[in-house]
Design a protein around this motif. Sequence first.
Motif, PDB file in Angstrom:
ATOM      1  N   ASP A  50       0.829  -1.206   0.000  1.00 55.95           N
ATOM      2  CA  ASP A  50       0.000   0.000   0.000  1.00 55.95           C
ATOM      3  C   ASP A  50       0.865   1.259   0.000  1.00 55.95           C
ATOM      4  OD1 ASP A  50      -2.588  -0.998  -0.171  1.00 55.95           O
ATOM      5  OD2 ASP A  50      -2.700  -1.392   1.988  1.00 55.95           O
ATOM      6  N   GLY A  51       2.025   1.189   0.643  1.00 53.84           N
ATOM      7  CA  GLY A  51       2.946   2.320   0.591  1.00 53.84           C
ATOM      8  C   GLY A  51       3.414   2.593  -0.825  1.00 53.84           C
ATOM      9  N   LEU A  52       3.701   1.538  -1.579  1.00 57.33           N
ATOM     10  CA  LEU A  52       4.083   1.705  -2.982  1.00 57.33           C
ATOM     11  C   LEU A  52       2.942   2.310  -3.791  1.00 57.33           C
ATOM     12  CD1 LEU A  52       5.961  -1.663  -3.647  1.00 57.33           C
ATOM     13  CD2 LEU A  52       6.989   0.624  -3.668  1.00 57.33           C
ATOM     14  N   ARG A  53       1.722   1.871  -3.533  1.00 60.12           N
ATOM     15  CA  ARG A  53       0.584   2.407  -4.271  1.00 60.12           C
ATOM     16  C   ARG A  53       0.380   3.888  -3.957  1.00 60.12           C
ATOM     17  NH1 ARG A  53      -3.377  -2.848  -3.293  1.00 60.12           N
ATOM     18  NH2 ARG A  53      -2.842  -3.937  -5.229  1.00 60.12           N
ATOM     19  N   TRP A  54       0.657   4.264  -2.736  1.00 60.05           N
ATOM     20  CA  TRP A  54       0.567   5.678  -2.363  1.00 60.05           C
ATOM     21  C   TRP A  54       1.630   6.488  -3.081  1.00 60.05           C
ATOM     22  CZ3 TRP A  54      -1.054  10.150  -0.983  1.00 60.05           C
ATOM     23  CH2 TRP A  54      -0.269  11.071  -0.286  1.00 60.05           C
ATOM     24  N   ARG A  55       2.855   6.010  -3.064  1.00 54.71           N
ATOM     25  CA  ARG A  55       3.944   6.766  -3.653  1.00 54.71           C
ATOM     26  C   ARG A  55       3.855   6.831  -5.177  1.00 54.71           C
ATOM     27  NH1 ARG A  55       5.247  10.425  -0.768  1.00 54.71           N
ATOM     28  NH2 ARG A  55       6.781  10.212   0.881  1.00 54.71           N
ATOM     29  N   PHE A  56       3.536   5.715  -5.806  1.00 57.03           N
ATOM     30  CA  PHE A  56       3.613   5.667  -7.273  1.00 57.03           C
ATOM     31  C   PHE A  56       2.291   6.011  -7.947  1.00 57.03           C
ATOM     32  CE2 PHE A  56       7.536   3.702  -6.214  1.00 57.03           C
ATOM     33  CZ  PHE A  56       8.356   3.881  -7.304  1.00 57.03           C
ATOM     34  N   GLN A  95      11.473   1.014   5.274  1.00 58.81           N
ATOM     35  CA  GLN A  95      11.020   1.509   3.976  1.00 58.81           C
ATOM     36  C   GLN A  95       9.523   1.791   3.979  1.00 58.81           C
ATOM     37  OE1 GLN A  95      11.364  -1.006   0.480  1.00 58.81           O
ATOM     38  NE2 GLN A  95      11.646   0.782  -0.823  1.00 58.81           N
ATOM     39  N   THR A  96       8.756   0.910   4.616  1.00 56.60           N
ATOM     40  CA  THR A  96       7.310   1.129   4.676  1.00 56.60           C
ATOM     41  C   THR A  96       7.001   2.452   5.369  1.00 56.60           C
ATOM     42  OG1 THR A  96       6.931  -1.263   4.734  1.00 56.60           O
ATOM     43  CG2 THR A  96       5.113   0.158   5.422  1.00 56.60           C
ATOM     44  N   PHE A  97       7.669   2.689   6.489  1.00 56.40           N
ATOM     45  CA  PHE A  97       7.446   3.944   7.213  1.00 56.40           C
ATOM     46  C   PHE A  97       7.842   5.145   6.371  1.00 56.40           C
ATOM     47  CE2 PHE A  97       9.052   7.392   9.874  1.00 56.40           C
ATOM     48  CZ  PHE A  97       7.940   7.660  10.653  1.00 56.40           C
ATOM     49  N   GLU A  98       8.996   5.077   5.731  1.00 54.25           N
ATOM     50  CA  GLU A  98       9.467   6.214   4.928  1.00 54.25           C
ATOM     51  C   GLU A  98       8.473   6.559   3.817  1.00 54.25           C
ATOM     52  OE1 GLU A  98      12.715   8.282   4.882  1.00 54.25           O
ATOM     53  OE2 GLU A  98      11.858   7.816   6.842  1.00 54.25           O
ATOM     54  N   MET A  99       7.844   5.540   3.234  1.00 50.33           N
ATOM     55  CA  MET A  99       6.923   5.804   2.125  1.00 50.33           C
ATOM     56  C   MET A  99       5.668   6.551   2.570  1.00 50.33           C
ATOM     57  SD  MET A  99       7.174   2.550  -0.491  1.00 50.33           S
ATOM     58  CE  MET A  99       6.836   1.249   0.696  1.00 50.33           C
ATOM     59  N   VAL A 100       5.291   6.396   3.848  1.00 52.21           N
ATOM     60  CA  VAL A 100       4.018   6.996   4.286  1.00 52.21           C
ATOM     61  C   VAL A 100       4.183   7.980   5.427  1.00 52.21           C
ATOM     62  CG1 VAL A 100       2.686   4.994   3.520  1.00 52.21           C
ATOM     63  CG2 VAL A 100       3.492   5.085   5.887  1.00 52.21           C
ATOM     64  N   ARG A 101       5.400   8.316   5.806  1.00 48.02           N
ATOM     65  CA  ARG A 101       5.571   9.184   6.978  1.00 48.02           C
ATOM     66  C   ARG A 101       4.983  10.575   6.753  1.00 48.02           C
ATOM     67  NH1 ARG A 101      11.684   9.548   8.582  1.00 48.02           N
ATOM     68  NH2 ARG A 101      10.849  10.965  10.167  1.00 48.02           N
ATOM     69  N   ASP A 102       4.841  10.995   5.483  1.00 47.26           N
ATOM     70  CA  ASP A 102       4.243  12.301   5.216  1.00 47.26           C
ATOM     71  C   ASP A 102       2.785  12.207   4.797  1.00 47.26           C
ATOM     72  OD1 ASP A 102       4.524  11.160   2.724  1.00 47.26           O
ATOM     73  OD2 ASP A 102       5.474  12.914   1.787  1.00 47.26           O
ATOM     74  N   HIS A 103       2.185  11.016   4.943  1.00 43.43           N
ATOM     75  CA  HIS A 103       0.773  10.867   4.559  1.00 43.43           C
ATOM     76  C   HIS A 103      -0.099  11.679   5.519  1.00 43.43           C
ATOM     77  CE1 HIS A 103      -3.144   8.999   3.835  1.00 43.43           C
ATOM     78  NE2 HIS A 103      -2.644   8.542   2.695  1.00 43.43           N
ATOM     79  N   PRO A 104      -1.114  12.361   5.006  1.00 43.38           N
ATOM     80  CA  PRO A 104      -1.942  13.217   5.876  1.00 43.38           C
ATOM     81  C   PRO A 104      -2.664  12.451   6.980  1.00 43.38           C
ATOM     82  CG  PRO A 104      -2.862  13.044   3.648  1.00 43.38           C
ATOM     83  CD  PRO A 104      -1.485  12.491   3.579  1.00 43.38           C
ATOM     84  N   ALA A 105      -2.798  11.131   6.843  1.00 44.24           N
ATOM     85  CA  ALA A 105      -3.483  10.357   7.878  1.00 44.24           C
ATOM     86  C   ALA A 105      -2.554   9.896   8.993  1.00 44.24           C
ATOM     87  CB  ALA A 105      -4.161   9.136   7.242  1.00 44.24           C
ATOM     88  N   PHE A 106      -1.277  10.291   8.929  1.00 43.29           N
ATOM     89  CA  PHE A 106      -0.303   9.847   9.928  1.00 43.29           C
ATOM     90  C   PHE A 106      -0.076  10.986  10.929  1.00 43.29           C
ATOM     91  CE2 PHE A 106       3.452   6.623   9.850  1.00 43.29           C
ATOM     92  CZ  PHE A 106       3.196   6.315  11.183  1.00 43.29           C
ATOM     93  N   PRO A 107      -0.723  10.943  12.098  1.00 42.38           N
ATOM     94  CA  PRO A 107      -0.550  12.019  13.086  1.00 42.38           C
ATOM     95  C   PRO A 107       0.894  12.075  13.579  1.00 42.38           C
ATOM     96  CG  PRO A 107      -2.411  10.582  13.646  1.00 42.38           C
ATOM     97  CD  PRO A 107      -1.644   9.896  12.564  1.00 42.38           C
ATOM     98  N   ALA A 108       1.346  13.254  13.915  1.00 42.55           N
ATOM     99  CA  ALA A 108       2.716  13.425  14.384  1.00 42.55           C
ATOM    100  C   ALA A 108       2.995  12.597  15.626  1.00 42.55           C
ATOM    101  CB  ALA A 108       2.976  14.904  14.649  1.00 42.55           C
ATOM    102  N   SER A 109       2.020  12.500  16.515  1.00 46.01           N
ATOM    103  CA  SER A 109       2.209  11.732  17.747  1.00 46.01           C
ATOM    104  C   SER A 109       2.387  10.245  17.441  1.00 46.01           C
ATOM    105  CB  SER A 109       1.014  11.936  18.681  1.00 46.01           C
ATOM    106  OG  SER A 109      -0.197  11.539  18.045  1.00 46.01           O
TER     107      SER A 109
END
Length: 306
Positions: A50-56, A95-109
Amino acid sequence: MSAFTHFGLFFGPEHVRAARRDHDRSPLREAWARLQEPAPAGALAAAHWDGLRWRFSDDLDAGERAVQALQQGAGWEDAPASSFEQCGRALALAQTFEMVRDHPAFPASASAAWLEQFADYVAALSATPPASLVEQIGLGAVAAAAGVVLERSDLLEAGADIFRRTVRDEVRPEGYLPALVEAGDGRGMERQLQAVAALTLTAEAAAQAGLDLWGYSARGVSLVTAGAYLIYYYYYPEAWRWDAGQTPDAPGLFRRWGGFLEMLNRRARPRDIRLLLDELRPIYQLDGGGLTTLTHGVSARRGWFG
């Protein structure tokens, strides 16, 4: 001073642009088709997919699923037994975290909590001295990846130092690592593949932080030397000179550990790698960079000038 960027750990925005540009050209065409298929089994594999699908593909829902999976502990369960496999798990998590760390659904906390848990995992991995050279190289890859994820220059440099020492002291001019292939236990090719894979991931993670390890050489030997050494034996495994004449299962071993091949080809285009890639593509290895035919595949040229 490292310039930490966060995108895909082993790939950056330029890789996505190239994959989109060559969407309809082989091997990217086949890789894109593979990405539309169901995710591989396992919570971490599904999150990575899913991280790949988000990025690509800019698939917002897929990215949110990956974020939710990480928050729910994907990848922490059922830790593999061997430390080299634990290193692979750490790389897939990173790698999974890096792909989605800036996703709007990922709260900073939630992101901060995940990073704290990952830092503890990396510290636990490195607390026990490696039992073999291949485990040491694997830990080097984890250090480099963790350096990027955690924005810690000391970890990145520790991984880079293991990389340089391995190339300088362990890789022979022909390309093999004696400590990995001379045991005669039937696992020499597998260890050589594991080592080259881990060194490649170290170099790719470092590249995303502005550190060039692909260009490092000593005695005329580099990472490319070690990677190119293996290619001949894919075609002629019976000629493998190690392991007391035992013929390794080259196709099976390359399928298990060959995620690095697309990265190697993108960087260096080693001689005779084309047919090997054609037989294995699209290449996917969760703990080896993921769907690397999509992230690093080089499209077939058209005519003389591409």
